[in-house]
Structures are given as structure tokens and as C-alpha cells.
Design an enzyme around this catalytic site. Structure first.
Site, short mmCIF file in Angstrom:
data_model
loop_
_atom_site.label_atom_id
_atom_site.label_comp_id
_atom_site.label_asym_id
_atom_site.label_seq_id
_atom_site.Cartn_x
_atom_site.Cartn_y
_atom_site.Cartn_z
N GLU A 196 0.64 -1.02 -0.20
CA GLU A 196 0.04 -0.19 0.05
C GLU A 196 0.77 1.34 -0.01
OE1 GLU A 196 -2.30 3.38 1.71
OE2 GLU A 196 -0.55 2.44 2.27
N ASP A 219 -7.52 2.30 7.90
CA ASP A 219 -6.26 2.86 7.67
C ASP A 219 -6.03 3.86 8.87
OD1 ASP A 219 -3.35 3.62 6.92
OD2 ASP A 219 -4.40 2.86 4.68
#
Length: 342
Positions: A196, A219
């Protein structure tokens, strides 16, 4: 919540393409999954079966760090950042070099600076020449990470490296531990994604396999270090965040309304915010197969993308509770309403 597990999870060294040890650790918390599979680049996908819509939650395993680019004649390691490491975190930091055989070698990182910008970053191992470095088994391409131990500053506040996004992985692991007591219609996918920090790649690859009806990235966002006023919507201990915008995705307005209604119904404290820059796995994942509704659920961190960050377990517990309520509530009718554009 298993705080010992969280501390250990953060201490694992794992930049992009080195996520194997994190994968193995997280699997301990998903033993009740109906199945586990992997996308083509290493993301881990746990399925908890249901007959309703496919609902996907994803948190990435990789942390920001460095890679050995060159071994100099005087025994220094020239390194490049893997992910958006803050320049302020590239000076006088204790780091760990991991060889391909898994050997851990300590060193001191420093940078040549041009004002506040790091123009070159190197690791000093206390050696004198390149041969000594190579004799340790160090090669170009080896991983370099901050050598930071997890520490509890209080019952609520953890200071550790890699909280971006091990705290997201931990949230999903806690959700998995509580699913035995949860009735849900949805076909649930809890995913630990890779790469990511270098381009939000794992979320896209996993979503291609699952083809979810709705996608959630779990996140973090960097809370201001000093600002505690009204402009700070990322306050530690004041609830998780529902993101309204980042440069890679703007959530469906009906989805945002739905998420807020769930939080308000169950009196779960949250904060609303937007990212001026950056993005998450949702940025690529929401564009699969003509588009899917997606949202980002965030945890406020202080000092993100450095050698240490701080997180409040109050926010973590609130997000776990919120995700559980989504899983219990969401059904085909919810998806139909969110995606009705007539």
C-alpha cells in the site's frame, strides 16, 4: 483486546514485498475463518461466509522504511526510502538491516540535509569497508527498518513503529475474534494487503479476486503533533474517523450517510475529516469492474511515517465496535439503496 499481540505485531520488520512475517502473525487471529487465499502479490484474504452481499475490509501490512541501494567503499549503506518516510525521521535513527537469510544487523541512520530536506540517507554499521559489510551477508535490495520497541505510555496510549497500518490489521484481527458472537447476512472478507505504501496495490489485486459489493479501507491519518484546537479533526481518544475525501477517492454520499447513521444509532463516537493529499487502498479498489462504493475508516496517529507513532486504544475499540455493527446491519437492501442513482 490483546495488547501484547499488538506490540509484537508492530515490532515485526515489514516493508513492501517483505510482508511474510506479518502475514504469518496475523493468521493466528483468523483461525475461525471459513477459508484463506492470497492474491498474486501476497495479500491475505480471510472469508467468513454469508449469503448476503460481499463486504470487504482491508488493512495493509507494509510499513514505510528503506532499501539498500549501494554499499560504499568506506562500509556505509546508501539507502532509499520505500514509502513516504518523513525527512525529519531520517537523522540519527537506530535501524535494523535484514539480510535475505533473516539475519538482523543494527546500525545508525543519518542523512545529508539541504535545509529540512534529506538529499541522501545512509546507514553506518561501524565498519570500515565494503568487504566487511558483505561478510555480514548484506546485499543490495535488503530491507532497512526503524529499530523501535513498542512501549505503553499509559493504559490507553501505545508508542510504536509501523502503526501505519498494523493498527488496521489489529482492528480486523479483533473483529475476527468477536465474530463467533455476531449474526451476519453478509459474505465477509477481512484482508491484510501488501504494497500500500508504494502505490496502494494490494487492495486493488485482492478486490479483483473478491469482486466485493462494497469496500472499506481501514487505515490511519496523522494527527497534528501540537494543534489541539477546532481545526484538528484527528484527535487521539475522540473516536475513529470517517473520511469524506482524499485525492484518490470521494465516497458515495449515501454511503457516508449510512455510516454516520450506524455510528449515531449505537452511540459510537467518531470524527469526520478529509485528506488534503495521499490515499489508501480504497483509491484503486473502488474502481474495479465499473466501480464499487467504498469508504475509509481511520485511526488518528501522532507522528506518522517516522520511527515512532502514537495511538489511543480508545479509538481502536470504537472502530472495532463500529465495524461489528456494520457487519451485523448491512444486507442486499442496503447495497441497493446506496447504489441507486435514479
Amino acid at each position: 483486546m490483546d495488547k501484547k499481540f499488538l506490540g509484537e505485531l508492530c515490532e515485526i520488520d515489514s516493508i513492501a514485498t517483505y510482508e511474510g512475517s506479518v502475514r504469518k502473525k496475523l493468521k493466528e487471529k483468523h483461525i475461525n475463518a471459513d477459508s484463506v487465499e492470497y492474491d498474486g502479490i501476497g495479500s491475505q484474504i480471510f472469508n467468513y461466509k454469508g449469503k448476503g452481499p460481499k463486504v470487504m475490509f482491508a488493512a495493509h501490512m507494509d510499513e514505510v522504511g528503506f532499501m539498500v541501494r549501494n554499499i560504499t567503499d568506506i562500509g556505509m549503506l546508501d539507502v532509499i526510502p520505500i514509502g513516504g518516510v518523513k525527512d525529519s525521521a531520517k537523522q540519527f535513527q537506530k535501524v535494523t538491516v535484514t539480510t535475505e537469510e533473516g539475519k538482523k544487523i543494527k546500525g545508525l541512520m543519518n542523512s545529508k540535509m539541504d535545509g529540512e530536506k534529506a538529499v541522501s540517507t545512509y546507514v553506518d554499521l561501524g565498519l570500515e569497508n565494503a568487504e566487511q559489510v558483505k561478510n555480514l551477508g548484506i546485499e543490495i535490495g535488503n530491507m532497512v527498518t526503524f529499530s523501535s520497541k513498542s512501549e505503553w505510555l499509559s493504559e490507553d496510549i501505545l508508542m510504536a513503529k509501523a502503526l501505519d497500518d498494523r493498527i488496521g490489521n489489529f482492528v480486523l484481527a479483533e473483529v475476527a475474534q468477536r465474530l463467533s458472537e455476531v449474526e451476519h447476512e453478509c459474505d465477509l472478507y477481512l484482508c491484510n494487503t501488501v504494497q500500500e505504501e508504494v502505490g496502494t496495490r494490494g487492495g486493488k489485486c485482492s478486490a479483483d479476486i473478491i469482486n466485493p459489493d462494497i469496500f472499506f479501507a481501514v487505515d490511519v491519518a496523522c494527527a497534528p503533533d501540537l494543534e489541539r484546537g477546532s481545526s484538528n479533526h484527528r484527535k487521539m481518544g475522540k473516536g475513529f474517523m470517517i473520511l469524506h475525501y482524499d485525492k484518490t477517492m470521494i465516497p458515495n454520499r449515501k454511503l457516508l450517510k449510512y455510516l454516520k447513521s450506524i455510528a449515531n444509532k449505537h452511540n459510537i463516537e467518531f470524527q469526520s475529516d478529509m485528506f488534503g493529499g495521499g490515499g489508501t487502498d480504497a483509491g484503486n479498489a473502488h474502481m474495479i469492474n465499473g466501480g464499487r462504493p467504498a469508504a475509509v475508516l481511520g485511526i488518528p496517529l501522532r507522528y506518522c511515517h517516522g520511527s515512532y507513532s502514537m495511538v489511543s486504544m480508545t479509538d481502536v475499540e470504537l472502530l472495532v465496535e463500529f465495524i461489528i455493527e456494520i457487519i451485523k446491519d448491512i444486507d442486499n437492501e442496503t447495497i441497493k439503496e446506496i447504489t441507486d442513482f435514479e
